[in-house]
Enzyme design. Structure first.
Site, mmCIF file in Angstrom:
data_model
loop_
_atom_site.group_PDB
_atom_site.id
_atom_site.type_symbol
_atom_site.label_atom_id
_atom_site.label_comp_id
_atom_site.label_asym_id
_atom_site.label_seq_id
_atom_site.Cartn_x
_atom_site.Cartn_y
_atom_site.Cartn_z
ATOM 1 N N ASP A 11 0.808 -1.229 0.000
ATOM 2 C CA ASP A 11 0.000 0.000 0.000
ATOM 3 C C ASP A 11 0.835 1.269 0.000
ATOM 4 O O ASP A 11 0.425 2.306 0.526
ATOM 5 C CB ASP A 11 -0.958 0.016 1.223
ATOM 6 C CG ASP A 11 -1.842 -1.214 1.258
ATOM 7 O OD1 ASP A 11 -2.181 -1.726 0.170
ATOM 8 O OD2 ASP A 11 -2.178 -1.660 2.362
ATOM 9 N N LYS A 14 1.882 2.102 -5.156
ATOM 10 C CA LYS A 14 2.419 1.564 -6.417
ATOM 11 C C LYS A 14 1.474 1.859 -7.574
ATOM 12 O O LYS A 14 1.898 2.208 -8.680
ATOM 13 C CB LYS A 14 2.619 0.038 -6.293
ATOM 14 C CG LYS A 14 3.589 -0.357 -5.193
ATOM 15 C CD LYS A 14 3.670 -1.860 -5.027
ATOM 16 C CE LYS A 14 2.461 -2.490 -4.397
ATOM 17 N NZ LYS A 14 2.215 -2.114 -2.988
ATOM 18 N N GLY A 38 -4.560 -4.325 -3.674
ATOM 19 C CA GLY A 38 -5.557 -3.289 -3.915
ATOM 20 C C GLY A 38 -4.793 -2.046 -4.298
ATOM 21 O O GLY A 38 -4.110 -1.461 -3.470
ATOM 22 N N HIS A 39 -4.826 -1.694 -5.563
ATOM 23 C CA HIS A 39 -4.042 -0.563 -6.057
ATOM 24 C C HIS A 39 -4.997 0.552 -6.471
ATOM 25 O O HIS A 39 -5.816 0.374 -7.365
ATOM 26 C CB HIS A 39 -3.163 -0.995 -7.233
ATOM 27 C CG HIS A 39 -2.150 -2.037 -6.861
ATOM 28 N ND1 HIS A 39 -1.290 -2.601 -7.749
ATOM 29 C CD2 HIS A 39 -1.853 -2.616 -5.670
ATOM 30 C CE1 HIS A 39 -0.501 -3.480 -7.137
ATOM 31 N NE2 HIS A 39 -0.850 -3.510 -5.869
ATOM 32 N N GLN A 220 1.925 -6.433 -3.492
ATOM 33 C CA GLN A 220 2.440 -6.602 -2.143
ATOM 34 C C GLN A 220 3.780 -5.832 -2.051
ATOM 35 O O GLN A 220 3.941 -4.855 -2.736
ATOM 36 C CB GLN A 220 2.591 -8.084 -1.757
ATOM 37 C CG GLN A 220 1.276 -8.814 -1.578
ATOM 38 C CD GLN A 220 0.507 -9.040 -2.851
ATOM 39 O OE1 GLN A 220 1.023 -9.629 -3.803
ATOM 40 N NE2 GLN A 220 -0.707 -8.563 -2.910
HETATM 41 P P1 GDP Z 1 -0.695 0.286 -3.564
HETATM 42 O O1 GDP Z 1 -1.302 -0.980 -3.085
HETATM 43 O O2 GDP Z 1 0.778 0.337 -3.330
HETATM 44 O O3 GDP Z 1 -1.039 0.623 -4.983
HETATM 45 O O4 GDP Z 1 -1.308 1.448 -2.649
HETATM 46 P P2 GDP Z 1 -2.865 1.589 -2.205
HETATM 47 O O5 GDP Z 1 -3.643 2.073 -3.367
HETATM 48 O O6 GDP Z 1 -3.337 0.378 -1.515
HETATM 49 O O7 GDP Z 1 -2.729 2.701 -1.073
HETATM 50 C C1 GDP Z 1 -2.164 3.938 -1.320
HETATM 51 C C2 GDP Z 1 -3.199 5.029 -0.979
HETATM 52 O O8 GDP Z 1 -2.567 6.276 -0.897
HETATM 53 C C3 GDP Z 1 -4.260 5.194 -2.042
HETATM 54 O O9 GDP Z 1 -5.458 5.552 -1.426
HETATM 55 C C4 GDP Z 1 -3.722 6.324 -2.910
HETATM 56 O O10 GDP Z 1 -4.761 7.051 -3.556
HETATM 57 C C5 GDP Z 1 -3.064 7.175 -1.874
HETATM 58 N N1 GDP Z 1 -1.881 7.911 -2.332
HETATM 59 C C6 GDP Z 1 -0.914 7.521 -3.204
HETATM 60 N N2 GDP Z 1 0.058 8.452 -3.293
HETATM 61 C C7 GDP Z 1 -0.304 9.453 -2.462
HETATM 62 C C8 GDP Z 1 0.302 10.702 -2.080
HETATM 63 O O11 GDP Z 1 1.388 11.068 -2.533
HETATM 64 N N3 GDP Z 1 -0.377 11.458 -1.153
HETATM 65 C C9 GDP Z 1 -1.576 11.078 -0.627
HETATM 66 N N4 GDP Z 1 -2.163 11.875 0.274
HETATM 67 N N5 GDP Z 1 -2.169 9.918 -0.963
HETATM 68 C C10 GDP Z 1 -1.546 9.122 -1.855
HETATM 69 P P1 IMO Z 2 -0.799 -4.256 -2.255
HETATM 70 O O1 IMO Z 2 -0.403 -4.816 -3.588
HETATM 71 C C1 IMO Z 2 -0.890 -4.574 2.096
HETATM 72 C C2 IMO Z 2 -0.803 -8.625 3.768
HETATM 73 C C3 IMO Z 2 -2.057 -9.005 4.525
HETATM 74 C C4 IMO Z 2 -1.444 -9.953 5.554
HETATM 75 C C5 IMO Z 2 -0.370 -10.675 4.741
HETATM 76 C C6 IMO Z 2 -0.818 -12.011 4.158
HETATM 77 O O2 IMO Z 2 -2.089 -3.506 -2.272
HETATM 78 O O3 IMO Z 2 0.316 -3.469 -1.649
HETATM 79 P P2 IMO Z 2 -2.448 -12.683 2.153
HETATM 80 O O4 IMO Z 2 -3.890 -12.359 1.926
HETATM 81 O O5 IMO Z 2 -1.550 -12.207 1.077
HETATM 82 O O6 IMO Z 2 -2.212 -14.104 2.503
HETATM 83 O O7 IMO Z 2 -2.067 -11.853 3.494
HETATM 84 O O8 IMO Z 2 -0.036 -9.809 3.678
HETATM 85 N N1 IMO Z 2 -1.046 -8.142 2.386
HETATM 86 C C7 IMO Z 2 -1.025 -6.854 2.029
HETATM 87 N N2 IMO Z 2 -0.881 -5.740 2.782
HETATM 88 N N3 IMO Z 2 -0.992 -4.488 0.754
HETATM 89 C C8 IMO Z 2 -1.099 -5.590 -0.003
HETATM 90 O O9 IMO Z 2 -1.094 -5.550 -1.355
HETATM 91 C C9 IMO Z 2 -1.161 -6.850 0.630
HETATM 92 N N4 IMO Z 2 -1.287 -8.120 0.195
HETATM 93 C C10 IMO Z 2 -1.202 -8.896 1.270
HETATM 94 O O10 IMO Z 2 -2.658 -7.893 5.125
HETATM 95 O O11 IMO Z 2 -0.803 -9.226 6.558
HETATM 96 MG MG MG Z 3 -2.798 -1.652 -1.768
#
Ligand code: GDP
Ligand code: IMO
Ligand code: MG
Length: 403
Positions: A11, A14, A38-39, A220
């Site tokens: 999270d 990416k 979840g991106h 991840q």
């Molecule tokens: P990912 O799994 O690495 O793609 O990241 P996620 O989407 O799960 O979580 C990142 C969260 O931060 C999302 O809600 C994005 O919209 C938000 N986000 C990404 N870059 C920035 C930033 O530079 N500033 C802020 N405030 N939010 C951001």
């Molecule tokens: P993105 O791509 C954050 C974490 C889960 C748990 C561990 C194992 O959005 O960055 P799993 O369901 O994979 O067996 O869970 O890994 N986890 C993540 N945490 N972002 C993710 O993906 C994750 N994918 C798995 O919360 O701790």
């Molecule tokens: Mg994510």
């Protein structure tokens, strides 16, 4: 070829950088993991969350690869395709799925939940996303997984026989009842929609694309890697740059850039040690300012400060060529910004940097950042010996500094 790899526990943001970079590439690819990812991307104020398709998929016409290292939950994939196609963004005519990727069935999700319940009785659940990831990779490692190649030439009878043969064992081992008819119907439907997307050529279409500009979307992150992460509180796939190459079947020498993505602080979802975690008021403040709730499960993310040794490890394992430091804006109101630089007697040792107490939201040039924020970035560069090329200043596509 460039890979975008998370340097913390996921999270990091990416999806956003992938979405921004996609226009400079010919092909976008995901290599491993499944719908545990979840991106999130935000375009014109509208939020889109991707679980299986790469976040670059909003860019029409770019070929999309789903690699052999993935475990694919078909209803989730079909739903994502449908959502894009409803918005008139064609997907199937450019989607190429490795025949060796594994199908993630409903029973995998149920086993995941059953195993978590079992572990929580012992007091140490992993806190998985319950998307069936571990059990799907268990089947793969046991060499009894069912793969996407099946969709190209679907034979319902054969699948029925195969699943029925596993029913009793799954019931006995996990107390889960496998619903053969439901599973077969799902695969049948997916086959009718996706058969032509399965890469069954002698020379896979994937390899034919070598030489093109390929952007790999890591899922991840490094600290969740099955080999190098905080085992056993990890996911079940290889989430590093090497894992991405393995998951797609690309040769190591093809990779020319590796962008490490790290928040300006740190979060974690699920169980496991988190040295620089902060709870109470400060933790809540970071969570609320950063909107730190899981994109896949909605769970509140645990929050804390940046931990430099993790970034150094991620730089070493992945061979990072640059950083994207995200969510700098979330720290805008902090008086001091602690950065974990070491561990002593199980506690973090912090270097405290002065906060900038000014809004950086939407800033797009490094020079326009307050001096304290520039120093914060320079400190990361110095300590990790990796340049910071991108800095996130908000969730929107345009809220990024390119340094
Ligand atoms: P990912 O799994 O690495 O793609 O990241 P996620 O989407 O799960 O979580 C990142 C969260 O931060 C999302 O809600 C994005 O919209 C938000 N986000 C990404 N870059 C920035 C930033 O530079 N500033 C802020 N405030 N939010 C951001
Ligand atoms: P993105 O791509 C954050 C974490 C889960 C748990 C561990 C194992 O959005 O960055 P799993 O369901 O994979 O067996 O869970 O890994 N986890 C993540 N945490 N972002 C993710 O993906 C994750 N994918 C798995 O919360 O701790
Ligand atoms: Mg994510």
């Amino acid at each position: 070829m460039t890979a975008v790899i998370g340097a913390q526990w996921g999270d990091e943001g990416k999806g956003k950088v992938i979405d921004i970079l996609t226009e400079h590439f010919d092909v976008i690819a995901r290599a491993s993991g499944g719908a545990n990812a979840g991106h999130t991307i935000v375009v014109d104020g509208k939020k889109h969350v991707f679980h299986l398709l790469p976040a670059g998929s909003l860019h029409p016409k770019k070929p999309i690869f789903l690699g052999a290292g993935m475990v694919i939950h078909l209803p989730t994939l079909l739903e994502e395709i449908e959502t894009l196609e409803k918005a008139e963004i064609e997907v199937r005519d450019r989607l190429i799925i490795s025949k060796s990727a594994h199908i993630l069935f409903e029973f995998h999700k149920e086993i995941d939940a059953a195993l978590e319940t079992e572990r929580s009785k012992g007091g140490a659940s992993i806190g998985t996303t319950k998307r069936g990831i571990g059990p799907a990779y268990m089947d793969k490692a046991e060499r009894r997984g069912i793969r996407m190649g099946l969709l190209a030439n679907f034979n319902k009878k054969e699948l029925q026989v195969e699943l029925n043969a596993r029913k009793d064992d799954i019931q006995k081992r996990y107390g889960v009842s496998l619903n053969t008819d439901q599973e077969c119907d799902i695969v049948e439907k997916a086959s009718s929609i996706l058969a032509s997307c399965i890469d069954t050529d002698v020379i896979p279409r994937l390899h034919a694309s070598l030489g093109k500009r390929i952007l790999i979307e890591g899922a991840q992150a490094t600290l969740l890697d099955l080999d190098h992460g905080t085992y056993p509180f990890v996911t079940s796939s290889n989430t590093t740059a090497a894992g991405a190459l393995q998951g797609l079947g690309f040769p190591p020498k093809a990779l020319t850039g590796v962008i490490g993505v790290a928040k300006a602080y740190c979060t974690r979802v699920g169980g496991g040690n988190f040295l620089t975690e902060v709870t109470g008021e400060t933790g809540n403040r970071l969570r609320e300012r950063g909107g730190e709730y899981g994109a896949t499960t909605g769970r509140p993310r645990r929050c804390g400060w940046l931990h430099l040794p993790d970034l150094q490890t991620a730089a070493a394992i992945n061979g990072l060529t640059c950083w994207n430091i995200t969510k700098l804006d979330v720290l805008d109101e902090e008086d001091v910004i602690p950065i974990g630089i070491a561990e002593k007697n199980g506690k973090p040792v912090y270097k405290e940097m002065p906060g900038w107490k000014t809004s950086t939201v939407g800033v797009t040039s490094f020079d326009a950042l307050p001096k304290q924020a520039q120093d914060f970035i320079a400190f990361i560069e110095k300590e990790t010996k990796v340049p910071v090329s991108l800095i996130g200043t908000g969730p929107g596509r345009e809220q990024m500094i390119v340094k």
